[in-house]
Design an enzyme around this catalytic site. Structure first.
Site, PDB file in Angstrom:
ATOM      1  N   HIS A 391       4.561  40.299  29.848  1.00 45.50           N
ATOM      2  CA  HIS A 391       5.240  39.658  28.571  1.00 45.50           C
ATOM      3  C   HIS A 391       4.056  38.831  27.981  1.00 45.50           C
ATOM      4  CE1 HIS A 391       8.740  36.372  28.126  1.00 45.50           C
ATOM      5  NE2 HIS A 391       7.957  36.170  27.744  1.00 45.50           N
ATOM      6  N   GLU A 392       2.772  37.238  28.632  1.00 41.16           N
ATOM      7  CA  GLU A 392       2.294  37.050  28.206  1.00 41.16           C
ATOM      8  C   GLU A 392       1.170  37.305  26.816  1.00 41.16           C
ATOM      9  OE1 GLU A 392       2.786  34.104  27.768  1.00 41.16           O
ATOM     10  OE2 GLU A 392       4.349  33.804  30.013  1.00 41.16           O
ATOM     11  N   HIS A 395       3.133  37.288  23.552  1.00 39.27           N
ATOM     12  CA  HIS A 395       3.346  36.618  23.025  1.00 39.27           C
ATOM     13  C   HIS A 395       1.485  36.189  22.212  1.00 39.27           C
ATOM     14  CE1 HIS A 395       6.666  34.558  23.709  1.00 39.27           C
ATOM     15  NE2 HIS A 395       6.506  34.758  25.378  1.00 39.27           N
ATOM     16  N   HIS A 398       1.076  38.630  20.039  1.00 39.90           N
ATOM     17  CA  HIS A 398       2.032  38.786  18.154  1.00 39.90           C
ATOM     18  C   HIS A 398       0.473  37.764  17.577  1.00 39.90           C
ATOM     19  CE1 HIS A 398       5.728  36.902  16.693  1.00 39.90           C
ATOM     20  NE2 HIS A 398       5.283  37.647  15.835  1.00 39.90           N
TER      21      HIS A 398
END
Length: 600
Positions: A391-392, A395, A398
């Site tokens: 998940h991190e 980020h 991105h």
């Protein structure tokens, strides 16, 4: 005490498991030098006041503002990360406080900018943008500012609004003080029969207990405590909503909802379409409730049964290196280029892996235009930690793509897009885990994990969004809302969302009172839209649709170069339609079918 003794100090953690913050500044003296440089630069901003009608001066202002912004962000990231490594280290707490308290001074020095830009003749300003070489880069920035001109007040009126901002924010501050400081909860019994003090923070432990008596008691105790303060909590929430309505009306918006969405050019229809699509597909959630009741072998299913896991968390130990390799395999559909960025992050020290004494809890991704991304973890060799890292990393990658592909001014993405990349990673990883797991119970666990993600991130958040929409709507019509009316509204939504088999206990009627996001004004729907967009990207990539991966990478590279709806649409996900949300519900139903088949 044993667990406490096992936690290592920062110095005892091996270097290769720590983020490489020294790549920003090799020592604190260099940080202090840059901070002095920042303090000297900031007063120069105000020298441009009254000069912005000249394109050359406007370009110089933008360049200075960028230099200051980049430097401030770099200083902030270093101090912030150092402070979180060990919250007991007063040296870095002081450093962080230093930069945080200086930010208002930066904003103060350039407070003239927006009013001055908006006071200029629009045609003249756009001509200047085209005339001056280098200024055309800022066309979208200028056009975006001008789009808000109808909702910007005179200098005097803006000053009045600014002067009462503390008063308008008071209801949220009252709620925070009441719920976090003043409210106390009675003791409840845990699974061993020992009395423990209940709190908002530890409630999740007891509401997920396998012992039904424990979760029932925690449920009734928590909400009966909130009920004692129901009139105060109702007043604080409705006052917060009224304050937002007042500001919206002052700025000439047709509704408070429009005032929340329009700054990012998100049509009000996106919000309404989200609520409508979920309402049209609540049978999927009813099906889930029915299956959960059956799996828990209950004669009746109550609201306090909602969070108990239907599949026990398997005791899977996943060492960090194994977790990294699992993510590499899971995210293979994202292509070699994406994985090379992932590998760079692992090898170049983006990640601070393990817990140490004093380290901030939880997990996050941060970074700035002139630093690499940084990820804080508290990895405990659990299977959930693998998902958190994925998940991190979503980020961080991105952010990596955005800052690599975009100039500084367009390198930050909006909140509407912020969770898309992280959840896309989660969707692709969990799909891999479900498809490749041979152990029946582990497979069931992974299926249920994804089901719960959709239930809580999509169905639950849309119910919250509908509550906000209905409550704000009534207040805008001049209909007062008492605590009883808020409770009725919440009760009826729970009945509708969870369906005929769920016993909607009266205690749940007070749940609205403990949701802090209701003070953020139409914020929560973005969790649901973010998940739907991510699921759409994941589905296209996993099916191997032609151009799907290229479109996704294009999304990651877009930063804030356009409005979020446009960025997503150009990448093949149209959030103005119901399709992304319907695809998410389709996935939810597929997972329910998988669960049923694997239980046979």
């Amino acid at each position: 005490m044993k667990n406490e003794q096992k936690i290592k100090s920062r110095e005892e953690i091996e270097q290769n498991y720590k983020w490489q913050i020294n790549k920003i500044y090799k020592n604190d003296s260099l940080w202090e030098e840059d901070f002095s440089k920042l303090k000297n630069l900031v007063p120069k901003l105000s020298t441009y006041e009254g000069k912005l009608k000249h394109g050359e001066e406007l370009l110089s202002f933008f360049k200075l503002d960028e230099e200051i912004g980049r430097l401030a962000e770099k200083l902030h990231i270093y101090a912030h990360c150092r402070a979180d490594e060990d919250t007991s280290n007063t040296k870095y707490q002081s450093l962080w406080s230093k930069i945080v308290s200086f930010v208002p001074q930066i904003n103060g020095e350039k407070a003239f900018f927006l009013p001055e830009i908006l006071s200029l003749e629009e045609d003249h300003l756009l001509r200047e943008v085209k005339r001056v070489p280098g200024l055309e880069l800022y066309t979208f920035v200028v056009e975006n500012i001008l789009s808000l001109k109808p909702h910007t007040l005179s200098k005097g009126e803006e000053k009045i609004l600014a002067s009462v901002s503390d008063t308008l924010e008071a209801p949220a501050n009252i709620f925070n003080m009441l719920s976090n400081a003043d409210m106390t909860f009675p003791k409840v019994k845990d699974e061993e029969g020992e009395e423990v003090e209940l709190s908002d923070k530890n409630y999740s432990i007891y509401i997920t207990s396998k012992d039904r008596d424990v979760r029932r008691e925690a449920f009734k105790t928590l909400f009966s405590t909130y009920e004692k303060f129901k009139n105060t909590l109702a007043t604080s929430l409705t006052s917060s909503m009224k304050a937002f309505i007042f500001t919206s009306q002052m700025r000439g918006y047709s509704s408070s909802l429009e005032s929340s969405l329009k700054p990012n050019n998100i049509p009000v229809e996106v919000y309404h379409k989200t609520v409508e699509t979920i309402n049209n597909n609540l049978s999927a959630l009813h099906r889930y409730v029915s299956l959960k009741k059956k799996m828990l072998k209950l004669d009746e299913i109550h609201m306090y049964d909602l969070y108990v896991p239907i599949i026990d968390t398997p005791d899977i130990k996943v060492a960090y290196e194994e977790g990294v390799e699992l993510i590499r395999k899971g995210l293979a559909p994202l292509g070699k280029e994406y994985l090379s960025v992932f590998n760079e992050g692992i090898e170049e020290g983006w990640v601070d892996v393990y817990e140490n004494k004093g380290k901030r809890g939880g997990a996050y991704s941060t970074g700035s235009y002139d630093t690499m991304p940084y990820i804080l973890l508290n990895y405990h060799n659990k299977v959930n930690d693998v998902s958190t890292l994925a998940h991190e990393m979503g980020h961080s990658i991105h952010s990596y793509y955005s800052k690599t592909a975009q100039p500084y001014v367009y390198s930050n993405y909006t909140l509407f897009c912020a969770e898309v990349a992280s959840i896309t990673n989660e969707c692709i990883l969990i799909d891999y885990l479900i498809k490749n797991e041979k152990d029946k119970m582990k497979k069931l666990y992974f299926i249920n994990t994804e089901l719960e993600q959709i239930r809580t991130t999509v169905f639950r958040q849309v119910m919250f969004a509908e509550f906000e929409m209905l409550a704000q709507g009534k207040l805008e019509e001049g209909i007062p809302l008492t605590s009883e009316e808020l409770c009725d509204l919440w009760h009826n939504l729970n009945v509708k969302y969870f369906g005929p088999e769920m016993i909607v206990d009266k205690e749940i009627d007070m749940e609205w009172a403990r949701i802090p996001h209701f003070y953020y004004n139409f914020y929560v729907y973005q969790y649901a839209t973010g998940y739907a967009a991510a699921n759409s990207f994941a589905e296209k990539i996993l099916k191997g649709e032609e151009g799907a991966l290229e479109s996704y990478i294009s999304f990651l590279k877009s930063g804030g170069s356009d409005y979020p709806i446009n960025i997503l649409k150009k990448s093949g996900v149209d959030m103005t339609t119901s399709k992304p949300m319907e695809e998410t519900i389709k996935r939810f139903n597929e997972l329910l079918t998988m669960l049923e088949e694997n239980l046979r």
